[in-house]
Design a protein around this motif. Sequence first.
Motif, PDB file in Angstrom:
ATOM      1  N   ARG A 136      50.720  31.374  53.199  1.00 46.88           N
ATOM      2  CA  ARG A 136      52.049  30.807  53.516  1.00 46.88           C
ATOM      3  C   ARG A 136      52.832  31.761  54.407  1.00 46.88           C
ATOM      4  O   ARG A 136      53.695  31.351  55.181  1.00 46.88           O
ATOM      5  N   LEU A 137      52.561  33.059  54.279  1.00 44.62           N
ATOM      6  CA  LEU A 137      53.110  34.107  55.138  1.00 44.62           C
ATOM      7  C   LEU A 137      51.981  35.071  55.457  1.00 44.62           C
ATOM      8  O   LEU A 137      50.973  35.110  54.752  1.00 44.62           O
ATOM      9  N   THR A 138      52.128  35.876  56.495  1.00 50.52           N
ATOM     10  CA  THR A 138      51.096  36.856  56.832  1.00 50.52           C
ATOM     11  C   THR A 138      50.858  37.798  55.653  1.00 50.52           C
ATOM     12  O   THR A 138      51.776  38.454  55.176  1.00 50.52           O
ATOM     13  N   GLY A 139      49.624  37.800  55.164  1.00 51.33           N
ATOM     14  CA  GLY A 139      49.271  38.710  54.082  1.00 51.33           C
ATOM     15  C   GLY A 139      49.431  38.175  52.679  1.00 51.33           C
ATOM     16  O   GLY A 139      49.101  38.878  51.721  1.00 51.33           O
ATOM     17  N   THR A 140      49.922  36.946  52.509  1.00 51.52           N
ATOM     18  CA  THR A 140      50.043  36.412  51.149  1.00 51.52           C
ATOM     19  C   THR A 140      48.693  35.876  50.670  1.00 51.52           C
ATOM     20  O   THR A 140      47.778  35.652  51.448  1.00 51.52           O
ATOM     21  N   ALA A 141      48.598  35.658  49.366  1.00 49.71           N
ATOM     22  CA  ALA A 141      47.320  35.339  48.729  1.00 49.71           C
ATOM     23  C   ALA A 141      46.792  33.968  49.142  1.00 49.71           C
ATOM     24  O   ALA A 141      47.562  33.014  49.321  1.00 49.71           O
ATOM     25  N   THR A 142      45.488  33.878  49.250  1.00 45.42           N
ATOM     26  CA  THR A 142      44.796  32.640  49.608  1.00 45.42           C
ATOM     27  C   THR A 142      43.602  32.432  48.679  1.00 45.42           C
ATOM     28  O   THR A 142      43.258  33.308  47.887  1.00 45.42           O
ATOM     29  N   LYS A 143      42.967  31.273  48.835  1.00 42.15           N
ATOM     30  CA  LYS A 143      41.767  30.994  48.035  1.00 42.15           C
ATOM     31  C   LYS A 143      40.694  32.054  48.244  1.00 42.15           C
ATOM     32  O   LYS A 143      40.057  32.521  47.291  1.00 42.15           O
ATOM     33  N   ASN A 144      40.471  32.441  49.493  1.00 39.53           N
ATOM     34  CA  ASN A 144      39.392  33.389  49.747  1.00 39.53           C
ATOM     35  C   ASN A 144      39.722  34.792  49.276  1.00 39.53           C
ATOM     36  O   ASN A 144      38.816  35.554  48.914  1.00 39.53           O
ATOM     37  N   LEU A 145      40.995  35.172  49.252  1.00 38.76           N
ATOM     38  CA  LEU A 145      41.362  36.453  48.661  1.00 38.76           C
ATOM     39  C   LEU A 145      41.042  36.431  47.171  1.00 38.76           C
ATOM     40  O   LEU A 145      40.488  37.384  46.625  1.00 38.76           O
ATOM     41  N   ALA A 146      41.377  35.316  46.508  1.00 39.04           N
ATOM     42  CA  ALA A 146      41.059  35.188  45.081  1.00 39.04           C
ATOM     43  C   ALA A 146      39.551  35.148  44.864  1.00 39.04           C
ATOM     44  O   ALA A 146      39.042  35.728  43.895  1.00 39.04           O
ATOM     45  N   ARG A 147      38.810  34.468  45.761  1.00 37.26           N
ATOM     46  CA  ARG A 147      37.350  34.443  45.641  1.00 37.26           C
ATOM     47  C   ARG A 147      36.767  35.851  45.790  1.00 37.26           C
ATOM     48  O   ARG A 147      35.806  36.217  45.100  1.00 37.26           O
ATOM     49  N   LEU A 148      37.326  36.620  46.719  1.00 35.16           N
ATOM     50  CA  LEU A 148      36.845  37.981  46.917  1.00 35.16           C
ATOM     51  C   LEU A 148      36.943  38.780  45.625  1.00 35.16           C
ATOM     52  O   LEU A 148      35.974  39.412  45.197  1.00 35.16           O
ATOM     53  N   TYR A 149      38.112  38.747  44.983  1.00 35.81           N
ATOM     54  CA  TYR A 149      38.287  39.534  43.767  1.00 35.81           C
ATOM     55  C   TYR A 149      37.570  38.922  42.571  1.00 35.81           C
ATOM     56  O   TYR A 149      37.132  39.642  41.671  1.00 35.81           O
ATOM     57  N   LEU A 150      37.424  37.608  42.552  1.00 32.37           N
ATOM     58  CA  LEU A 150      36.652  36.991  41.480  1.00 32.37           C
ATOM     59  C   LEU A 150      35.189  37.390  41.584  1.00 32.37           C
ATOM     60  O   LEU A 150      34.550  37.731  40.573  1.00 32.37           O
ATOM     61  N   SER A 151      34.645  37.383  42.787  1.00 24.78           N
ATOM     62  CA  SER A 151      33.252  37.794  42.959  1.00 24.78           C
ATOM     63  C   SER A 151      33.078  39.275  42.626  1.00 24.78           C
ATOM     64  O   SER A 151      32.079  39.669  42.006  1.00 24.78           O
ATOM     65  N   LYS A 152      34.031  40.113  43.012  1.00 23.83           N
ATOM     66  CA  LYS A 152      33.973  41.537  42.664  1.00 23.83           C
ATOM     67  C   LYS A 152      34.052  41.733  41.156  1.00 23.83           C
ATOM     68  O   LYS A 152      33.360  42.584  40.589  1.00 23.83           O
ATOM     69  N   ALA A 153      34.915  40.945  40.494  1.00 26.50           N
ATOM     70  CA  ALA A 153      35.061  41.071  39.041  1.00 26.50           C
ATOM     71  C   ALA A 153      33.783  40.629  38.333  1.00 26.50           C
ATOM     72  O   ALA A 153      33.324  41.278  37.380  1.00 26.50           O
ATOM     73  N   TYR A 154      33.180  39.515  38.779  1.00 31.30           N
ATOM     74  CA  TYR A 154      31.903  39.076  38.206  1.00 31.30           C
ATOM     75  C   TYR A 154      30.844  40.161  38.380  1.00 31.30           C
ATOM     76  O   TYR A 154      30.084  40.480  37.450  1.00 31.30           O
ATOM     77  N   LEU A 155      30.755  40.711  39.583  1.00 29.81           N
ATOM     78  CA  LEU A 155      29.730  41.710  39.891  1.00 29.81           C
ATOM     79  C   LEU A 155      29.927  42.970  39.049  1.00 29.81           C
ATOM     80  O   LEU A 155      28.965  43.522  38.494  1.00 29.81           O
ATOM     81  N   THR A 156      31.184  43.422  38.939  1.00 24.19           N
ATOM     82  CA  THR A 156      31.472  44.645  38.189  1.00 24.19           C
ATOM     83  C   THR A 156      31.218  44.455  36.699  1.00 24.19           C
ATOM     84  O   THR A 156      30.691  45.354  36.025  1.00 24.19           O
ATOM     85  N   TYR A 157      31.573  43.286  36.198  1.00 26.24           N
ATOM     86  CA  TYR A 157      31.337  43.015  34.774  1.00 26.24           C
ATOM     87  C   TYR A 157      29.843  42.936  34.479  1.00 26.24           C
ATOM     88  O   TYR A 157      29.370  43.425  33.440  1.00 26.24           O
ATOM     89  N   ALA A 158      29.076  42.349  35.409  1.00 30.03           N
ATOM     90  CA  ALA A 158      27.623  42.290  35.227  1.00 30.03           C
ATOM     91  C   ALA A 158      27.039  43.698  35.165  1.00 30.03           C
ATOM     92  O   ALA A 158      26.174  43.995  34.326  1.00 30.03           O
ATOM     93  N   TRP A 159      27.508  44.577  36.040  1.00 32.49           N
ATOM     94  CA  TRP A 159      27.046  45.967  36.010  1.00 32.49           C
ATOM     95  C   TRP A 159      27.435  46.623  34.682  1.00 32.49           C
ATOM     96  O   TRP A 159      26.648  47.367  34.092  1.00 32.49           O
ATOM     97  N   TRP A 160      28.656  46.347  34.207  1.00 40.80           N
ATOM     98  CA  TRP A 160      29.107  46.929  32.931  1.00 40.80           C
ATOM     99  C   TRP A 160      28.215  46.444  31.787  1.00 40.80           C
ATOM    100  O   TRP A 160      27.872  47.217  30.892  1.00 40.80           O
ATOM    101  N   LEU A 161      27.828  45.177  31.804  1.00 45.16           N
ATOM    102  CA  LEU A 161      26.955  44.645  30.761  1.00 45.16           C
ATOM    103  C   LEU A 161      25.592  45.331  30.787  1.00 45.16           C
ATOM    104  O   LEU A 161      25.041  45.668  29.736  1.00 45.16           O
ATOM    105  N   GLU A 162      25.049  45.547  31.972  1.00 45.07           N
ATOM    106  CA  GLU A 162      23.746  46.218  32.072  1.00 45.07           C
ATOM    107  C   GLU A 162      23.845  47.692  31.716  1.00 45.07           C
ATOM    108  O   GLU A 162      22.937  48.256  31.121  1.00 45.07           O
ATOM    109  N   ASN A 163      24.932  48.329  32.120  1.00 50.66           N
ATOM    110  CA  ASN A 163      25.185  49.744  31.818  1.00 50.66           C
ATOM    111  C   ASN A 163      23.969  50.614  32.129  1.00 50.66           C
ATOM    112  O   ASN A 163      23.445  51.318  31.247  1.00 50.66           O
ATOM    113  N   PRO A 164      23.519  50.620  33.372  1.00 51.40           N
ATOM    114  CA  PRO A 164      22.284  51.347  33.698  1.00 51.40           C
ATOM    115  C   PRO A 164      22.382  52.859  33.496  1.00 51.40           C
ATOM    116  O   PRO A 164      21.357  53.515  33.287  1.00 51.40           O
TER     117      PRO A 164
END
Length: 325
Positions: A207-235
């Motif tokens: 809505r303004l330069t730099g405000t949140a969008t679907k793809n910004l939320a997708r970026l952090y959702l994918s990062k959160a999924y990936l990080t949580y998966a790593w935490w579950l594996e705990n290599p």
Amino acid sequence: MKTKSIKYILAAGLVCCGLSSTMTSCNSVLDEQPRSQFDPTFFNTKAGIEGGLTSLYAHLRYFYGNGYYLNTLETGTDEYTYAQSADGNFKDADLSGVGSVTPTGTVAGGAWGTLFANINTASGIIENGEAAGIDPALLAEANFFRAFDYFILVQTYGGVPLDLGAGELKFNTSTIRTSVRNTVPEVYAAIFKDLEKAVNDLPENPRLTGTATKNLARLYLSKAYLTYAWWLENPNNIPTYPECTRNSGEAQTYFQKAFDTAKQAINNPGPYALQPTFYDVNVATNDRNSEIMLYADHAVLVTVGVAVALLRTSLTGWRLGTTQK
């Protein structure tokens, strides 16, 4: 001598009496009204909600602009290490082992001291925004930032409180100073829920330069999924606090969710696109380029590489670009 002493005593007494009289007659000098609860009525108005939304973006400077917070993320990596005049604030965070992180001697609260206040603001917006007539797309920005802040907290400190005094993920108006740490899976569950709602309700274009969008939320959702998966594996067999069970068998599910979410962003890039070179991403004259999705201005410019850059041919191709100015 005695006469002079008596005169001085009488004069001092008159001055004290005058001050006492003046202070008594001036009731507005100090009129204390102790509070055990804050008044959130401004959050019931459209102006209050909009002001709260502005503060969600403004808070980024207070921890990304904190040298000690950045120090905990970067010192000892291939970005930089401590120098000749560095003190323990920098050596303790260095990954080479030259110092040690301790509860009393390490500056590690750069995120902690800022993010909980912002989380509470986001919760206030979410709870009161609908009644104030705020569009769901605006409220989704609060969902995004609450998840964004909790994601930073859980990566930095492990399990953190979801209840700030009024119930889990509730807007707190009391001055309570006690808390209970939730487990890492409980915190991630809250993060996923907020980010999934943000993906659903945010617009494709800001809505303004730099405000949140679907793809910004997708970026952090994918990062959160990936990080949580790593935490579950705990290599690396890293302990977690508070202690809880990790089901490593669930990791693959979250790796796949991370892949699928990033793929959605690639297929729907919206206004974002990769710059021709790494130089173009970072050159100061090109701050507002198509690869930047979120800004933390005034102290540090944080550039978040578009989701297309995160996924090339497999999950091993993830990239996050960060520029400091």
